[in-house]
Design an enzyme around this catalytic site. Structure first.
Site, PDB file in Angstrom:
ATOM      1  N   ASP A 136       0.689  -1.194   0.158  1.00 44.77           N
ATOM      2  CA  ASP A 136       0.154   0.153   0.052  1.00 44.77           C
ATOM      3  C   ASP A 136       0.725   1.258  -0.053  1.00 44.77           C
ATOM      4  O   ASP A 136       1.880   1.355   0.639  1.00 44.77           O
ATOM      5  CB  ASP A 136      -0.996   0.091   1.179  1.00 44.77           C
ATOM      6  CG  ASP A 136      -2.075  -0.771   0.977  1.00 44.77           C
ATOM      7  OD1 ASP A 136      -2.308  -1.103   0.067  1.00 44.77           O
ATOM      8  OD2 ASP A 136      -2.455  -1.294   2.087  1.00 44.77           O
ATOM      9  N   ARG A 299     -11.334   0.172   5.221  1.00 46.61           N
ATOM     10  CA  ARG A 299      -9.843  -0.191   5.533  1.00 46.61           C
ATOM     11  C   ARG A 299      -9.432   1.114   6.055  1.00 46.61           C
ATOM     12  O   ARG A 299      -9.793   2.308   5.765  1.00 46.61           O
ATOM     13  CB  ARG A 299      -9.240  -0.402   4.454  1.00 46.61           C
ATOM     14  CG  ARG A 299      -7.675  -0.841   4.669  1.00 46.61           C
ATOM     15  CD  ARG A 299      -6.742  -0.427   3.483  1.00 46.61           C
ATOM     16  NE  ARG A 299      -6.545   0.659   3.033  1.00 46.61           N
ATOM     17  CZ  ARG A 299      -6.177   0.970   1.738  1.00 46.61           C
ATOM     18  NH1 ARG A 299      -5.714  -0.001   0.824  1.00 46.61           N
ATOM     19  NH2 ARG A 299      -5.665   2.243   1.431  1.00 46.61           N
TER      20      ARG A 299
END
Length: 308
Positions: A136, A299
């Site tokens: 990420d 998330r």
């Protein structure tokens, strides 16, 4: 930002046949560190080096400093932790993640009930696009420390997520490849992933706000000290100091390493399952195989530090 120039007397070469079969060296812990028992919960391993379910923790309840410390030790050991049957709110999810640091705001992904929440609502109109191996926001100067993902609605079948242990990936590289990539740096850029959705004017503004980052190809984990392979096909675009063809060949070889099943764990989601992963040590892949069913997840990501 000025680039870091690689110094090599000869061109880098990579194995011509890609991944090879045979035994793999799989170490869950850093060399010299022995596994210790956990006192406040039960650990159920799902993989050899990566992935474990945590039983006996209710995330609706306050996390004591003692529990947070033990969970952090489990995170460093297993790289991704799974919690089932967690009927928590978005606010409780954020509170849990904040125990590890300030929360990150993602500039490109859809938000939930807070700027710090990314909401993935996938259906036939908005299919999953996270089905490539990635770490990420590696395009940030300070990529995320980790992330906490909560599944709200899951398809009857499919929609699993896979994680890869990038320390294991590094450990099993041939020695000559390790020698060649230690000390190299690579450019990470969001443009070819998120930039395609922006107008030319928006793209220029975002590129000014988030210029391409240069990170080491081999990252040292700030807590465990382990070396991890830190390139990914989503955001790593070239290796500094190499000719384009040489850079591309080396990157394609390194990208393959996350695909080795021995380095992976695959998680079958249920509603109210939670995953917490160490973004410094892993890559992940969200399987987009559930069309036309629906999958809803939220998330939150934790601000990290600069790779070294």
């Amino acid at each position: 930002m000025s680039e870091i120039v690689a110094s090599h007397d000869r061109p880098l070469s990579v194995p011509e046949r890609g991944l090879k079969s045979g035994p793999r060296h799989l170490s869950r812990l850093p060399e010299g560190v022995e596994a210790q028992p956990y006192e406040l919960f039960t650990v159920k391993p799902l993989g050899v080096t990566i992935g474990a379910e945590i039983e006996g923790v209710d995330l609706r309840r306050p996390v004591t400093p003692e529990l947070q410390k033990e969970l952090n030790r489990a995170l460093l050991e297993w790289k991704v932790l799974f919690f089932r049957n967690q009927h928590i709110t978005s606010e409780q999810q954020r509170a849990f993640a904040r125990l590890w640091g300030e929360l990150e705001t993602h500039p490109f992904l859809p938000q939930g009930d807070s700027d710090e929440v990314v909401r993935f609502a996938k259906n036939e109109q908005s299919v999953g696009r996270e089905n490539s191996w990635h770490s990420d926001v590696s395009w940030r100067l300070t990529p995320a420390l980790g992330a906490v993902l909560r599944l709200i609605e899951v398809p009857e079948a499919g929609g699993d997520t896979l994680w890869a242990d990038m320390a294991a990936a590094y450990d099993n590289l041939p020695d000559d490849v390790k020698q060649r990539i230690d000390g190299l740096h690579a450019v990470h850029d969001f443009t070819h992933v998120f930039g395609v959705r922006l107008s030319p004017e928006e793209l220029l503004a975002k590129q000014a706000e988030f210029p391409a980052a240069i990170h080491p190809v081999v990252r040292k984990h700030p807590e465990t000290g382990r070396k991890t392979l830190y390139v990914n096909p989503n955001f790593t675009v070239r290796i500094v100091g190499l000719e384009p063809d040489e850079s591309e060949k080396l990157l394609q070889y390194l990208f393959l390493q996350a695909q080795v099943p021995e380095y992976q764990v695959r998680f079958r989601w249920e509603a109210n399952s939670v995953a917490f992963w160490d973004n410094r040590a892993t890559q992940h892949y969200a399987s987009s195989d559930y069309y036309p069913s629906r999958r809803i997840a939220e998330r939150v990501a934790i601000v990290g530090d600069r790779p070294f």
